[in-house]
Design an enzyme around this catalytic site. Structure first.
Site, PDB file in Angstrom:
ATOM      1  N   LYS A 200       5.962   8.734   7.559  1.00  0.00           N
ATOM      2  CA  LYS A 200       7.134   8.115   8.860  1.00  0.00           C
ATOM      3  C   LYS A 200       6.928   8.937  10.130  1.00  0.00           C
ATOM      4  O   LYS A 200       6.567   8.269  11.087  1.00  0.00           O
ATOM      5  CB  LYS A 200       8.380   8.455   8.538  1.00  0.00           C
ATOM      6  CG  LYS A 200       9.445   7.839   9.323  1.00  0.00           C
ATOM      7  CD  LYS A 200      11.043   8.005   8.911  1.00  0.00           C
ATOM      8  CE  LYS A 200      11.864   7.853  10.018  1.00  0.00           C
ATOM      9  NZ  LYS A 200      13.374   7.793   9.602  1.00  0.00           N
ATOM     10  N   GLU A 206       1.812  18.603   4.316  1.00  0.00           N
ATOM     11  CA  GLU A 206       1.210  17.951   3.108  1.00  0.00           C
ATOM     12  C   GLU A 206       0.433  16.595   3.383  1.00  0.00           C
ATOM     13  O   GLU A 206      -0.727  16.802   2.962  1.00  0.00           O
ATOM     14  CB  GLU A 206       2.234  17.790   2.240  1.00  0.00           C
ATOM     15  CG  GLU A 206       3.261  18.998   1.610  1.00  0.00           C
ATOM     16  CD  GLU A 206       4.190  19.253   2.344  1.00  0.00           C
ATOM     17  OE1 GLU A 206       4.323  18.805   3.569  1.00  0.00           O
ATOM     18  OE2 GLU A 206       5.486  19.970   1.705  1.00  0.00           O
ATOM     19  N   GLY A 260      13.339   8.029   5.368  1.00  0.00           N
ATOM     20  CA  GLY A 260      12.335   8.378   4.376  1.00  0.00           C
ATOM     21  C   GLY A 260      12.801   7.909   3.245  1.00  0.00           C
ATOM     22  O   GLY A 260      11.952   7.230   2.659  1.00  0.00           O
ATOM     23  N   ARG A 261      13.904   8.353   2.405  1.00  0.00           N
ATOM     24  CA  ARG A 261      14.214   8.223   1.163  1.00  0.00           C
ATOM     25  C   ARG A 261      14.886   7.016   1.046  1.00  0.00           C
ATOM     26  O   ARG A 261      15.199   6.488   0.004  1.00  0.00           O
ATOM     27  CB  ARG A 261      15.238   9.385   0.924  1.00  0.00           C
ATOM     28  CG  ARG A 261      16.432   9.570   1.696  1.00  0.00           C
ATOM     29  CD  ARG A 261      17.132  10.847   1.375  1.00  0.00           C
ATOM     30  NE  ARG A 261      18.286  11.005   2.328  1.00  0.00           N
ATOM     31  CZ  ARG A 261      18.237  11.820   3.136  1.00  0.00           C
ATOM     32  NH1 ARG A 261      16.902  12.182   3.766  1.00  0.00           N
ATOM     33  NH2 ARG A 261      19.139  11.958   4.191  1.00  0.00           N
ATOM     34  N   GLU A 346      19.171  14.938  -1.235  1.00  0.00           N
ATOM     35  CA  GLU A 346      18.896  15.338   0.303  1.00  0.00           C
ATOM     36  C   GLU A 346      19.788  14.715   0.877  1.00  0.00           C
ATOM     37  O   GLU A 346      19.977  15.110   2.235  1.00  0.00           O
ATOM     38  CB  GLU A 346      17.480  14.563   0.507  1.00  0.00           C
ATOM     39  CG  GLU A 346      16.791  15.178   1.801  1.00  0.00           C
ATOM     40  CD  GLU A 346      15.337  14.706   2.016  1.00  0.00           C
ATOM     41  OE1 GLU A 346      14.426  15.743   1.810  1.00  0.00           O
ATOM     42  OE2 GLU A 346      15.129  13.493   2.328  1.00  0.00           O
ATOM     43  N   HIS A 377      16.547  14.119 -27.902  1.00  0.00           N
ATOM     44  CA  HIS A 377      15.927  15.337 -28.615  1.00  0.00           C
ATOM     45  C   HIS A 377      15.719  16.284 -28.045  1.00  0.00           C
ATOM     46  O   HIS A 377      14.639  17.087 -28.136  1.00  0.00           O
ATOM     47  CB  HIS A 377      14.695  14.520 -29.261  1.00  0.00           C
ATOM     48  CG  HIS A 377      14.841  13.397 -30.262  1.00  0.00           C
ATOM     49  ND1 HIS A 377      15.191  13.394 -31.504  1.00  0.00           N
ATOM     50  CD2 HIS A 377      15.055  12.051 -30.045  1.00  0.00           C
ATOM     51  CE1 HIS A 377      15.486  12.307 -31.982  1.00  0.00           C
ATOM     52  NE2 HIS A 377      15.211  11.371 -31.295  1.00  0.00           N
ATOM     53  N   LYS A 489      10.025  24.439   6.386  1.00  0.00           N
ATOM     54  CA  LYS A 489       9.017  24.058   7.079  1.00  0.00           C
ATOM     55  C   LYS A 489       8.566  24.953   8.152  1.00  0.00           C
ATOM     56  O   LYS A 489       7.315  25.117   8.168  1.00  0.00           O
ATOM     57  CB  LYS A 489       8.966  22.832   7.865  1.00  0.00           C
ATOM     58  CG  LYS A 489       9.334  21.508   6.567  1.00  0.00           C
ATOM     59  CD  LYS A 489       9.369  20.152   7.287  1.00  0.00           C
ATOM     60  CE  LYS A 489       9.601  18.954   6.546  1.00  0.00           C
ATOM     61  NZ  LYS A 489      10.083  17.875   7.341  1.00  0.00           N
TER      62      LYS A 489
HETATM   63  O1  F6P Z   1      11.376  16.537   3.311  1.00  0.00           O
HETATM   64  C1  F6P Z   1      11.690  16.059   4.083  1.00  0.00           C
HETATM   65  C2  F6P Z   1      11.081  14.762   4.632  1.00  0.00           C
HETATM   66  O2  F6P Z   1      11.530  14.240   6.030  1.00  0.00           O
HETATM   67  C3  F6P Z   1      11.891  13.453   3.835  1.00  0.00           C
HETATM   68  O3  F6P Z   1      13.023  13.076   4.180  1.00  0.00           O
HETATM   69  C4  F6P Z   1      10.812  12.502   3.776  1.00  0.00           C
HETATM   70  O4  F6P Z   1      11.072  11.488   2.946  1.00  0.00           O
HETATM   71  C5  F6P Z   1       9.576  13.428   3.563  1.00  0.00           C
HETATM   72  O5  F6P Z   1       9.887  14.356   4.502  1.00  0.00           O
HETATM   73  C6  F6P Z   1       8.275  12.704   4.075  1.00  0.00           C
HETATM   74  O6  F6P Z   1       8.140  12.454   5.500  1.00  0.00           O
HETATM   75  P1  F6P Z   1       7.051  11.547   6.219  1.00  0.00           P
HETATM   76  O7  F6P Z   1       7.234  10.215   5.737  1.00  0.00           O
HETATM   77  O8  F6P Z   1       7.488  11.569   7.921  1.00  0.00           O
HETATM   78  O9  F6P Z   1       5.856  12.380   6.085  1.00  0.00           O
END
Ligand code: F6P
Length: 520
Positions: A200, A206, A260-261, A346, A377, A489
């Site tokens: 987003k 990452e 995002g979520r 979150e 189990h 972060k």
């Molecule tokens: O971990 C925080 C966060 O902002 C989440 O809410 C989001 O889904 C994720 O990082 C990934 O963010 P992006 O889509 O901006 O890479």
């Protein structure tokens, strides 16, 4: 119109619930069932292909009434209207929250319609083989590169809808762990692989690191001009995507009013549309929209997400339950809990209320679980005989997809039997010895759905989205921001600076300095 800002503990219904709790906390559901043959029928909701049985909860009719009064007193109706009408209810980020608009085909926003058309056309071209890689071969493998909401939703849905998948293989690269990246690339053919970079913000460490590594891997055997046929992106940050080298026609937009979520319904779900075909993706959206309408228009006493949320508040704030468990009796849903953990934890892991004050009552639930019967189990022993009260959601389907009757019978029998064992325990019968005593009286919800389809899956996911929203409203917190992940972060950047400079001394904490001394 903003969200109501009422401290739930100051309401009349909260005091009534506290008193009521004292009067029923030691009562047994077993007795209630014995004395009240209509309990299961009364405490259940039928909605389309869903049946919610919430009779096996530590509640009486009065509890339900008081919980509904609580929802009314904290302004839930106003809050629901504010969300659906696009008010800026994510106040701390000054954003509307309109993931529901992504699946509203009755009054579709023009930009959503355009995005869906772009998804449809792309998914069709990929599936039919019309979209070719740089050397003219059709695509066989699609790799989603993203993390959090840009990974968990699509990954979970692709797995859940495995039965509906076409010939395209989908893969998910999320962790900045380079070993994970290299293992994921193993066996992939550059000529027939397409990468979807999903972020987003397009600033997530990452995802950008992984995208650059994958791009370098691609360019080891391909040319710069080949990138256009093998890389597309989903983002709100069009500038950053184009500076990564992705052509504007290969960018799928999203908007800041989609968290995002909650974004799998947007172009973030592109890998889903590729894997199961656009029509199934649209059915998923329509299923979610059905649940949106149910949530928006059904009285609270028959409203599935509202009832689930209020029950959760009951256990969290009155019984002081530490966690709740979700157990789907379908292996297809083996990624559901990880997905819901982000959505729920979150969103509701907050300790400042909507007035900006520190909270002195419990908020966000800890959510965990895995699929049944496997879970029986593994960790069920603790739910049956441990010292903690853990409410469980059992999710199951009346029909299996391959029609294996013997398996399906056993699967359902186990699911129902577990809810009964948790309810009944050995109550009323002589246990052989003290080790074999099961107290029972353990709360469960059973969510029985006719069949696992794109549509019912959409409704199920939306059900939990609305549940967590209701909980946030009751707890007087902002569910749609996530400031808590920011500090980590920032510190990761500082620590990375220390690692890259080979300078442990520059870390600001002595424990970090020792750890760096061991690794550098
Ligand atoms: O971990 C925080 C966060 O902002 C989440 O809410 C989001 O889904 C994720 O990082 C990934 O963010 P992006 O889509 O901006 O890479």
């Amino acid at each position: 119109m903003s969200l109501p800002k009422i401290d739930p503990t100051t309401t009349r219904s909260w005091s009534d619930l506290s008193r009521h709790f004292e009067s029923i906390k030691d009562e047994k559901m077993q007795d209630w069932f014995r004395n009240d043959p209509g309990r299961a029928e009364r405490m259940s909701v039928n909605w389309k292909e869903f049946y919610l049985d919430y009779s096996k909860n530590r509640i009486t009719d009065e509890t339900v009434d008081l919980l509904i009064k609580l929802a009314e007193e904290v302004g839930l109706k106003t809050a629901i209207n504010a969300q659906f009408s696009g008010e800026i209810i994510n106040e701390t980020e000054q954003r509307a929250v309109l993931h529901t608009a992504l699946r509203d085909f009755n009054s579709i926003k023009p930009e959503v319609a355009a995005s869906l058309e772009k998804i449809r056309s792309f998914a069709n071209r990929l599936e039919s083989g019309e979209w070719k890689g740089a050397t003219g071969k059709p695509i066989t493998d699609v790799v989603n590169i993203g993390i959090g909401g840009s990974d968990l939703g699509p990954d979970m849905v692709c797995e859940a809808l495995r039965y509906y998948r076409n010939h395209l293989n989908v893969h998910f690269i999320s962790n900045v762990d380079g070993d994970h990246v290299m293992e994921s690339l193993k066996g992939l053919d550059r000529e027939t692989t397409l990468f979807i970079i999903v972020s987003k913000t397009f600033t997530t460490q990452e995802t950008l690191t992984n995208a650059h590594t994958v791009r370098r891997w691609f360019l080891e055997a391909c040319e710069e001009q080949d990138v256009a046929s093998h890389f597309v992106a989903v983002s709100t940050n069009l500038e950053a995507v184009s500076s990564f080298g992705i052509a504007s026609e290969n960018i799928f937009p999203m908007w800041d009013w989609v968290g995002g979520r909650f974004s799998l319904w947007s172009a973030v779900g592109l890998s889903v549309a590729c894997a199961v075909g656009y029509d199934n993706f649209e059915s998923l959206l329509k299923g979610a929209h059905g649940m949106d309408k149910h949530f928006q228009h059904t009285p609270f006493s028959e409203n599935i997400p509202v009832l689930l949320a209020l029950l959760s508040v009951w256990y969290n704030n009155f019984f002081e339950s530490e966690s709740e468990c979700i157990v789907p009796y379908s292996q297809y849903l083996n990624k559901l809990v990880a997905y819901l953990q982000q959505g729920i934890m979150e969103s509701n892991g907050k300790s400042t209320d909507r007035n900006g004050n520190r909270i002195d009552y419990q908020t966000g639930t800890i959510v965990w679980g895995s699929t049944g019967t496997n879970a029986q189990h593994a960790f069920f022993q603790l739910i049956h005989q441990g010292t903690k009260l853990i409410p469980v959601d059992f999710i199951c389907f009346s029909e299996s997809l391959y029609g294996k009757t013997d398996h399906q019978n056993k699967l359902l029998a186990n699911c129902f039997a577990q809810t009964e064992a948790l309810l009944q325990g050995t109550y009323g019968s002589e246990a052989e010895n003290s080790f074999k005593i099961f107290d029972g009286n353990k709360p469960t919800n059973t969510i029985l759905i006719e069949r696992l389809t794109p549509k019912s899956l959409g409704s199920l996911i939306a059900m939990y989205e609305h549940k967590l929203f209701v909980q946030g409203i009751v707890w007087n917190i902002f569910s749609y921001d996530q400031w808590g992940v920011e500090l980590g972060k920032k510190l990761a950047k500082n620590t990375l600076g220390a690692i890259e400079a080979g300078n442990p001394a520059s870390a600001s904490n002595s424990s970090t300095r020792s750890l760096l001394n061991k690794t550098l």
